[in-house]
Design a protein around this motif. Structure first.
Motif, PDB file in Angstrom:
ATOM      1  N   VAL A  62      18.131   2.944  16.806  1.00  0.00           N
ATOM      2  CA  VAL A  62      17.595   4.075  15.757  1.00  0.00           C
ATOM      3  C   VAL A  62      16.382   4.944  16.401  1.00  0.00           C
ATOM      4  CG1 VAL A  62      16.175   4.229  13.556  1.00  0.00           C
ATOM      5  CG2 VAL A  62      17.969   2.584  13.735  1.00  0.00           C
ATOM      6  N   ILE A  73      17.269   8.568   9.152  1.00  0.00           N
ATOM      7  CA  ILE A  73      18.542   7.934   9.165  1.00  0.00           C
ATOM      8  C   ILE A  73      19.231   7.654   8.079  1.00  0.00           C
ATOM      9  CG2 ILE A  73      17.459   5.982  10.166  1.00  0.00           C
ATOM     10  CD1 ILE A  73      20.145   5.861  11.855  1.00  0.00           C
ATOM     11  N   LYS A  99      16.822   8.972  16.832  1.00  0.00           N
ATOM     12  CA  LYS A  99      16.023   9.863  15.825  1.00  0.00           C
ATOM     13  C   LYS A  99      15.479  10.697  16.713  1.00  0.00           C
ATOM     14  CE  LYS A  99      14.775   7.632  11.616  1.00  0.00           C
ATOM     15  NZ  LYS A  99      13.202   7.305  10.900  1.00  0.00           N
TER      16      LYS A  99
END
Ligand code: NAP
Length: 203
Positions: A125, A12, A129
């Motif tokens: 996140v 990220i 992902k």
């Protein structure tokens, strides 16, 4: 599947255009003027050598960076950036999913690929992902980037450093608490009028 290797996972990476004095918007950024007063100069790198207004793709090294950004498999974007950008009509690029951390999800979400996440930045996140698989996730938003840095879940920073002094506006790292976050400069690309800087965040 048992005993197999985990599939490779992308990173990220925060992507922002920044003035030499550290601003990512001029003053008074809002829905009517997303980058604030004079802030459009930050995004002028997208027009470098670009004679096709349909694509936004600049030429030269900036074009390579642009391609890299467009190859990301998900977008994680702060709620402010998302709203100010008109929610991109539910599609930032190529229909990849968009993850928005927020404390106040809207009652209605008309966009199938937009996911509001209220369980915090690390969970946001994780979801982004997982959705991107082996591709990277693009992150937008200053406050949100700081949240990801503080939580130790940001992998990289891609900056387009512009030869602009805004003097006022919203700074990318303003107010970041003074804990030690170590960065490693892993790439520099010089384009006409723009320096592309890539950092890895050391975990
Ligand atoms: N120069 C560039 O390249 C560039 C790129 C992108 C954006 N921008 C500009 O940057 C400005 C926006 O940046 P910003 O820093 O003000 O805001 P932002 O990071 O886009 O959004 C902040 C909001 O995201 C939500 N959020 C972030 N982390 C969270 C967490 N851990 N838990 C829950 N919610 C979380 C919160 O929304 P809630 O209040 O809903 O809880 C928070 O108020 C805009 O003007 C945009 O146009 C510039």
């Amino acid at each position: 599947m048992t005993g197999g290797k985990e599939p490779p996972m992308g990173k990220i990476v925060l992507d922002m255009s920044m003035s030499l004095d550290g601003f990512i918007t001029g003053p008074e950024d809002d829905e009517s003027n997303g980058l604030g007063v004079d802030g459009e100069r930050l995004h002028a790198w997208l027009a470098e050598g670009n004679d096709d207004p349909q694509t936004y793709r600049p030429s030269g090294p900036s074009g390579d960076i642009f391609d890299e950004l467009m190859a990301t498999g998900a977008v994680l974007v702060g709620r402010r950036t998302f709203d100010i950008a008109g929610r991109w009509n539910g599609d930032h690029h190529d229909g990849v999913p968009i993850f928005v951390p927020t404390h106040r999800p809207p009652a209605d979400n008309p966009f199938e690929r937009v996911h509001y996440v209220t369980e915090g930045i690390a969970e946001c996140v994780r979801q982004a992902k997982a959705a991107a698989g082996d591709r990277d996730v693009m992150l937008h938003g200053a406050y949100t980037a700081q949240e990801a840095l503080k939580a130790g879940v940001l992998d990289g920073i891609e900056l387009q450093l512009r030869p602009v002094l805004l003097g006022q506006g919203r700074r990318l790292f303003d107010g970041l608490s003074p804990e030690h976050i170590e960065l490693e400069l892993v790439r520099t690309l010089e384009a006409q009028g723009t320096l592309h800087l890539r950092y890895d965040v050391r975990h």
